[in-house]
Scaffold this motif. Sequence first.
Motif, short mmCIF file in Angstrom:
data_model
loop_
_atom_site.label_atom_id
_atom_site.label_comp_id
_atom_site.label_asym_id
_atom_site.label_seq_id
_atom_site.Cartn_x
_atom_site.Cartn_y
_atom_site.Cartn_z
N LYS A 150 11.02 0.62 -2.20
CA LYS A 150 11.11 0.44 -3.65
C LYS A 150 11.40 -1.00 -4.05
O LYS A 150 11.14 -1.39 -5.18
CB LYS A 150 12.17 1.36 -4.23
N THR A 151 11.93 -1.82 -3.12
CA THR A 151 12.30 -3.19 -3.47
C THR A 151 11.31 -4.23 -2.95
O THR A 151 11.49 -5.42 -3.20
CB THR A 151 13.70 -3.53 -2.90
N CYS A 152 10.26 -3.82 -2.27
CA CYS A 152 9.31 -4.75 -1.66
C CYS A 152 8.30 -5.26 -2.69
O CYS A 152 7.51 -4.49 -3.23
CB CYS A 152 8.57 -4.04 -0.52
N ASP B 143 11.88 3.77 2.94
CA ASP B 143 13.32 3.52 2.86
C ASP B 143 14.08 4.77 2.43
O ASP B 143 15.31 4.81 2.49
CB ASP B 143 13.63 2.34 1.94
N GLU B 144 13.35 5.81 2.04
CA GLU B 144 13.97 7.06 1.63
C GLU B 144 13.57 8.24 2.53
O GLU B 144 14.05 9.34 2.33
CB GLU B 144 13.56 7.40 0.19
N SER C 192 1.97 1.53 13.37
CA SER C 192 1.70 0.11 13.15
C SER C 192 2.33 -0.81 14.18
O SER C 192 1.93 -1.97 14.30
CB SER C 192 2.23 -0.30 11.76
N GLY C 193 3.37 -0.32 14.87
CA GLY C 193 4.10 -1.18 15.77
C GLY C 193 4.97 -2.19 15.02
O GLY C 193 5.47 -3.14 15.60
N GLN C 194 5.15 -1.97 13.73
CA GLN C 194 5.87 -2.90 12.86
C GLN C 194 6.95 -2.17 12.07
O GLN C 194 6.83 -0.99 11.80
CB GLN C 194 4.90 -3.53 11.84
N MET C 195 7.96 -2.94 11.68
CA MET C 195 8.97 -2.40 10.77
C MET C 195 8.78 -2.95 9.36
O MET C 195 9.40 -2.49 8.42
CB MET C 195 10.37 -2.74 11.27
N GLY C 196 7.93 -3.96 9.23
CA GLY C 196 7.69 -4.56 7.92
C GLY C 196 6.78 -3.70 7.07
O GLY C 196 6.02 -2.87 7.57
N VAL C 197 6.85 -3.92 5.77
CA VAL C 197 6.03 -3.19 4.82
C VAL C 197 5.30 -4.18 3.92
O VAL C 197 5.72 -5.33 3.82
CB VAL C 197 6.89 -2.23 3.96
N GLU D 203 -7.22 3.71 10.36
CA GLU D 203 -7.14 2.27 10.52
C GLU D 203 -5.88 1.81 9.80
O GLU D 203 -5.56 2.32 8.73
CB GLU D 203 -8.36 1.58 9.92
N VAL D 204 -5.19 0.85 10.40
CA VAL D 204 -3.91 0.40 9.85
C VAL D 204 -4.02 -1.04 9.37
O VAL D 204 -4.59 -1.90 10.06
CB VAL D 204 -2.80 0.52 10.91
N VAL D 205 -3.48 -1.30 8.18
CA VAL D 205 -3.36 -2.65 7.64
C VAL D 205 -1.88 -2.92 7.47
O VAL D 205 -1.19 -2.17 6.77
CB VAL D 205 -4.10 -2.79 6.28
N VAL D 206 -1.41 -3.99 8.11
CA VAL D 206 -0.01 -4.36 7.99
C VAL D 206 0.10 -5.53 7.02
O VAL D 206 -0.62 -6.52 7.15
CB VAL D 206 0.58 -4.74 9.37
N GLY D 207 0.98 -5.39 6.05
CA GLY D 207 1.14 -6.43 5.03
C GLY D 207 0.11 -6.25 3.92
O GLY D 207 -0.79 -5.41 4.01
#
Length: 75
Positions: free
Chosen positions: A2-4, A27-28, A40-45, A58-62
């Motif tokens: 919600k804050t990204c 986050d919820e 994704s292998g990522q923790m970022g959003v 297919e995954v898009v990160v960022g």
Amino acid sequence: TKTCPFCKMEKDYLTQKGIVFENIFVDENEKKAKEMIKKSGQMGVPVTVITGDDGKEEVVVGFDKEDLNKKLGIS
């Protein structure tokens, strides 16, 4: 999350392009957060999972407009 700010920018972009999507707040939702990290292998959003008609994901990160446009077939 919600804050990204990038999540908001991507949601606005997809809405503007007429793309229907499911918005999940990792986050919820711990289960969905773990699923996101696994895919994704990522923790970022943001992490965007695009599912084709054949079920292939297919995954898009960022917030990557170029990759989103390519994978969604839009401009």
